[in-house]
Design a protein around this motif. Structure first.
Motif, short mmCIF file in Angstrom:
data_model
loop_
_atom_site.label_atom_id
_atom_site.label_comp_id
_atom_site.label_asym_id
_atom_site.label_seq_id
_atom_site.Cartn_x
_atom_site.Cartn_y
_atom_site.Cartn_z
N ILE A 45 -19.34 -1.60 14.26
CA ILE A 45 -18.13 -0.78 14.13
C ILE A 45 -18.55 0.67 13.96
CG2 ILE A 45 -15.96 -0.59 12.84
CD1 ILE A 45 -17.16 -3.07 11.21
N LEU A 81 -13.33 5.46 13.77
CA LEU A 81 -12.07 4.92 13.23
C LEU A 81 -11.40 5.92 12.29
CD1 LEU A 81 -12.81 1.20 12.36
CD2 LEU A 81 -10.99 2.04 13.82
N GLN A 100 -2.70 11.04 11.86
CA GLN A 100 -1.94 11.51 10.69
C GLN A 100 -1.60 12.99 10.83
OE1 GLN A 100 -0.93 9.23 7.77
NE2 GLN A 100 -2.42 10.33 6.54
N ARG A 110 0.86 13.86 13.70
CA ARG A 110 2.24 13.50 13.38
C ARG A 110 2.83 14.44 12.33
NH1 ARG A 110 1.52 6.96 13.69
NH2 ARG A 110 1.14 6.98 15.91
N TYR A 130 -9.24 -6.66 -1.79
CA TYR A 130 -8.90 -6.02 -3.06
C TYR A 130 -7.63 -5.21 -2.89
CZ TYR A 130 -9.11 -2.25 -6.56
OH TYR A 130 -8.80 -1.34 -7.54
N PHE A 175 -3.43 2.59 -1.76
CA PHE A 175 -3.35 3.76 -0.87
C PHE A 175 -2.98 3.30 0.54
CE2 PHE A 175 -5.39 6.21 2.48
CZ PHE A 175 -4.92 7.47 2.23
N TYR A 191 -1.93 5.14 4.54
CA TYR A 191 -1.78 6.37 5.32
C TYR A 191 -0.29 6.54 5.66
CZ TYR A 191 -6.82 6.39 5.83
OH TYR A 191 -8.17 6.42 5.58
N ASP A 192 0.34 7.54 5.08
CA ASP A 192 1.81 7.61 5.16
C ASP A 192 2.35 7.90 6.55
OD1 ASP A 192 0.87 10.17 5.14
OD2 ASP A 192 2.18 10.93 3.57
N LYS A 193 1.57 8.53 7.40
CA LYS A 193 2.09 8.85 8.74
C LYS A 193 1.83 7.74 9.76
CE LYS A 193 3.70 12.99 7.94
NZ LYS A 193 5.13 13.26 8.02
N LEU A 194 1.07 6.72 9.38
CA LEU A 194 0.83 5.61 10.30
C LEU A 194 1.96 4.58 10.16
CD1 LEU A 194 -2.98 4.77 10.02
CD2 LEU A 194 -1.86 6.50 11.40
N GLU A 250 -0.32 0.11 12.96
CA GLU A 250 -1.52 0.95 13.11
C GLU A 250 -2.44 0.82 11.90
OE1 GLU A 250 0.67 4.41 15.79
OE2 GLU A 250 0.61 4.54 13.61
N PHE A 251 -1.85 0.66 10.73
CA PHE A 251 -2.66 0.50 9.52
C PHE A 251 -3.42 -0.84 9.56
CE2 PHE A 251 -3.08 -0.57 4.93
CZ PHE A 251 -3.93 0.48 4.59
N PHE A 253 -6.31 -0.54 11.88
CA PHE A 253 -7.38 0.24 11.27
C PHE A 253 -8.19 -0.61 10.30
CE2 PHE A 253 -8.44 2.94 7.49
CZ PHE A 253 -9.49 3.64 8.06
N THR A 254 -7.50 -1.27 9.35
CA THR A 254 -8.25 -2.05 8.36
C THR A 254 -8.93 -3.26 9.02
OG1 THR A 254 -6.17 -3.10 7.75
CG2 THR A 254 -6.96 -1.41 6.29
N LYS A 301 -10.17 -3.41 11.98
CA LYS A 301 -11.40 -2.94 12.64
C LYS A 301 -12.48 -2.62 11.63
CE LYS A 301 -9.47 -1.56 17.01
NZ LYS A 301 -8.84 -0.52 17.79
N LEU A 302 -12.08 -2.08 10.47
CA LEU A 302 -13.09 -1.78 9.44
C LEU A 302 -13.79 -3.06 9.00
CD1 LEU A 302 -11.46 0.87 7.07
CD2 LEU A 302 -13.26 1.22 8.72
N GLU A 356 5.56 6.12 5.33
CA GLU A 356 6.21 7.00 4.35
C GLU A 356 7.70 6.70 4.19
OE1 GLU A 356 5.99 11.10 5.51
OE2 GLU A 356 6.62 10.68 7.56
N ASP A 357 8.29 6.06 5.23
CA ASP A 357 9.73 5.76 5.15
C ASP A 357 10.03 4.41 4.51
OD1 ASP A 357 10.14 8.14 6.39
OD2 ASP A 357 10.49 7.31 8.40
N HIS A 384 -8.27 -10.27 7.06
CA HIS A 384 -9.61 -10.59 7.56
C HIS A 384 -10.16 -11.91 7.00
CE1 HIS A 384 -10.55 -8.61 3.72
NE2 HIS A 384 -11.71 -9.22 3.77
#
Lengths: 575, 240
Positions: free
Chosen positions: A7, A12, A20, A23, B78, B84, B86-89, B93-94, B97-98, B100-101, B131-132, B149
């Motif tokens: 990865i 990423l 972010q 937008r 956890y 936390f 990401y408020d704009k995603l 999309e979130f 992201f996670t 893929k991590l 955020e909405d 995962h």
């Protein structure tokens, strides 16, 4: 789970943050096209105006026979030396917040993302945050420098490359300093260290800024010697181990056509950037994690050696016993209890966030050092013109400093209440009185400081008492306007989602506040100077009083209108 | 499996966690209880690798969280008390992201996200910016992203806060299923009913110490009491 697939964490993180930010920008444009257009106009307007001013200034300086090129070259070295210092300071503060007080950092550290990657990403992000504004500010100067010397087109390609390599070094050094602070220094120790640093700064700067004695005879017979002595104070910028020296040498030599010299300094810069970049991007993750753990573990504890500073309740004293600040607040007998409580809370939260006030204290320290040294200048300012010019410039410097402080600290006050604003909103105090309390308190404090500074600077210049009164009253009125503007716009454009004041300030409202403050200062200063009874040729009594009337009326309107708009906005705010 | 060995965490003069030893085997649903400031969140933060222990160690599936953090976290889910996002995603999309991590393949990621978002009724929110979303919906997004995962160890700090009764039920069911499938589940909560209903074993922390560990029945037997509430109060009330 598939652990075998490699990865690219970096890619990423870059993708998510790019989305972010894009937008955020898009929503800002959609929310108000007028605001976005104003911002765009400001950016273009600043670039154009700054380029024009720098070009004129450099053209004027280059006109000194024999001296011009020497002065301009030294200015470039000084520019990058101070830029390096400012970038370093800015990187320390932003890295500290970004590495240790950032929710994303904690989130990433709980995921299978290597600590090294988290650290590298955060330093990269902090470096951009810390550098972009400085680079935007100096870009017109460097462009004007190239234009004055008719630099070839490739100068404008090579210079950004040099600067890009250069900003990496303060970013890395700043992050290491932040790691050290986080690991070894707790809040109280940091506060004490900042105050001590400012005292040292005032003493050192006061001694360093003392002017050289130059007689008329020396000016006539030994010009080069005099210039050399005048430039001696700036010689530190020629220290060959400073990264700013490499970048300045590279850029100035490129303009002169000494391409091999530029190539040499470019390689020096590149090798250092690669060396420190390698250490930062591959060897600092473990230290970073240790510092994060230290910060998270600090809790209520205090670092060894600083415990004597901690408040210990006396035997039998309860936790609610009034402390010094509470007792001082009670001296404001005319204020209501709830208003006093609000002010005490604001002072406590402000004082406990040393990363916020530390930088401004340094600015203030430099200003004090300058004013203290004015007494040396006043002996040599024999012409009324120079005394008048210096006194008006001092007024401008104080006002600009005040505008920076009001934008930086007063503007985010309402936003910083954040989700906790319901406490005040629901209390009998009410939002109107909250806003007024914040405004009056910040105005009283800033009026006290700036009037004292302007009064002191006038005294150092041995100005007659009537004029001292004139200047101190002027800065007093400006303090009212600038604070009202900051409180009002802070309430009109609140950002309840953000905890970081530097991010709140960098939004539209903060930028508008700074721009309006600067326009107001420049406009009013010009007006006051033009209608002055004694300075620059002097004007009639009618012009003088008319000038004052316009100044007072304009100041009142620019302060009161945003404040009223802020009060109205807060009356109907939905959290 | 979670192995906590003589864990101590000191904050200056304050000993937040004092010499705790505990093993939670695979397939066990373990609930940690305790009054405020008992040391539960600190213990969990050390388990998640957000703090170094002052002494002692934590091993997740055999990997020491301090020495092999990546291997340990790769096997762990956890969710902190205030997650936390990401408020704009958007939630989709979130999750990407996670996912893929954690090195998930696109297909597996999509299948697992669809399964979990279906159970948590997140379908209508998947394309909206985070955020909405309401607090409870954000909490559900955080839980789905953590479980996607297929972790071997689940560590949740106050996961029911903000969830409505329906989604609290869904979360309980999912965690129970995870434990039944061999996943180690470690949950901190103030809701004693959750412990009574769900836990294989319960731990009670007080002033940084693990003052009691055992199944509900074992705790009742040891404390000659009927309800978990009275046991909890008896063990955590200071009679100074």
């Amino acid at each position: 789970m598939n652990g075998a697939k490699p990865i690219s964490h970096w890619r990423l993180l870059a993708k998510v943050n790019r989305m972010q930010n894009w937008r955020r920008l898009k929503s800002a444009v959609v929310r108000s096209r007028l605001h976005a257009s104003l911002m765009g106009l400001f950016v273009v307007g600043y670039a154009w105006m700054a380029y024009w001013l720098f070009h004129k200034g450099l053209q004027f300086t280059s006109g000194f026979p024999g001296l011009g090129p020497v002065l301009i070259e030294r200015m470039m070295f000084l520019l990058f030396a101070f830029l390096f210092l400012l970038l370093l300071l800015s990187n320390v503060i932003i890295n500290f917040t970004n590495l240790f007080r950032n929710k994303e950092t904690q989130f990433l550290l709980s995921l299978p993302v290597p600590r090294q990657v988290v650290y590298r990403w955060k330093v990269f992000e902090s470096g951009i945050l810390a550098s972009w504004a400085f680079l935007f500010l100096i870009a017109p100067l460097v462009a004007a420098y190239g234009a004055i010397y008719n630099a070839p087109w490739h100068f404008y390609l090579v210079t950004p490359l040099f600067v890009a390599l250069f900003v990496v070094l303060p970013a890395i050094l700043g992050s290491w300093a932040a790691l050290g602070l986080a690991r070894w220094v707790d809040r109280l120790a940091f506060q004490v260290a900042v105050v001590l640093a400012v005292i040292v700064l005032i003493v050192v700067a006061s001694s360093w800024l003392q002017p050289e004695t130059v007689t008329d005879e020396m000016l006539e017979t030994r010009v080069l010697d005099v210039v050399d002595r005048l430039l001696a104070r700036t010689r530190f910028s020629l220290f060959p181990f400073l990264p700013s020296y490499w970048v300045s040498s590279g850029i100035t030599q490129w303009v002169e056509g000494a391409l091999m010299g530029t190539f040499f300094f470019g390689l020096v810069l590149l090798s250092h950037t690669l060396f420190f970049g390698y250490l930062a991007s591959t060897r600092t993750g473990g230290i970073f994690y240790g510092a994060v753990s230290a910060v998270n573990s600090r809790g209520g504890g205090t670092a060894v050696g600083w415990k004597f500073w901690k408040h210990k309740p006396a035997l039998g004293q309860t936790a609610f016993a009034p402390r010094l600040l509470d007792r001082l607040a009670k001296l404001m007998w005319w204020g209501r209890g709830d208003t006093r409580a609000l002010i005490v809370k604001d002072i406590r939260t402000f004082w406990r966030d040393a990363t916020q006030w530390g930088q401004s204290l340094i600015l203030l320290g430099l200003l004090i050092a300058y004013i203290v040294n004015l007494r040396h200048f006043s002996h040599r300012l024999t012409s009324d013109f120079w005394i008048d010019l210096t006194s008006y410039l001092n007024l401008g410097a104080c006002a600009l400093n005040l505008a920076t402080l009001t934008t930086r600290f007063v503007f985010p006050q309402i936003s910083l209440e954040g989700k906790r604003i319901w406490i005040i909103g629901m209390a009998p105090l009410g939002m109107r009185r909250t806003l007024m309390a914040k405004f009056l308190f910040s105005t009283a404090v800033s009026m006290g400081v700036t009037m004292a500074l302007v009064g002191a600077s006038c005294a150092m210049l041995s100005i007659p008492p009537g004029r001292v009164l004139y200047f101190t009253l002027t800065i007093g009125v400006m303090a009212f306007t600038l604070n009202a503007l900051a409180v009002g716009l802070g309430a009109v454009y609140p950002n309840f989602r953000e905890d970081n004041p530097s991010k709140i300030v960098s939004g539209f409202g903060g930028t508008l506040c700074l721009v309006l403050s600067f326009i107001y200062i420049v406009g009013m200063l010009s007006l006051m100077a033009a209608t002055s009874r004694w300075a620059f040729g002097g004007s009639s009594a009618v012009e003088f009083w008319l000038g004052w009337a316009v100044f007072l009326g304009g100041s009142f309107l620019l302060g009161w209108l945003p404040l009223r708009a802020g009060i109205r906005k807060m009356a109907s705010v939905e959290i | 499996m979670i192995e906590i060995d003589q864990l101590t965490k000191q904050f200056g003069d304050l000993r937040a966690v004092a010499d705790i030893s505990l093993t939670v085997p695979a397939g066990e649903f373990f609930v940690i209880l305790g009054p405020n400031a008992a040391g539960k969140t600190t213990t969990i933060k050390v388990m998640a690798g957000l703090m170094k222990p002052t002494s002692g160690s934590v091993r997740i599936c055999g990997f020491d969280i301090s020495a092999s953090p990546i291997e340990a976290r790769r096997r762990m889910a956890y969710v902190p008390d205030f997650p936390f996002l990401y408020d704009k995603l958007t939630p989709t999309e979130f999750f990407q992201f996670t996912g893929k991590l954690f090195g998930m393949e696109d297909g597996a990621m999509q299948a697992e996200a669809e399964r979990l978002t279906g159970r948590f009724n997140l379908g209508e929110f998947l394309a909206k910016p985070i955020e909405d979303l309401s607090h409870g919906t954000k909490q559900r997004v955080a839980i789905v992203s953590a479980l996607m995962h297929s972790p071997e160890v689940v560590v949740f700090d106050e996961p029911m806060v903000g969830l409505d009764p329906h989604h609290t039920r869904v979360l309980k069911d999912i965690l129970r299923e995870q434990a039944a499938a061999g996943v180690t589940v470690f949950v901190s909560t103030h809701q004693l009913s959750v412990a009574e209903e769900m836990a294989d074993r319960i731990g009670i922390m007080h002033q940084g110490r693990l003052v009691a560990v055992g199944s509900h029945e074992e705790l009742q037997a040891a404390n000659r009491d009927n309800t978990l509430e009275s046991i909890f109060l008896a063990l955590t009330t200071d009679n100074a």
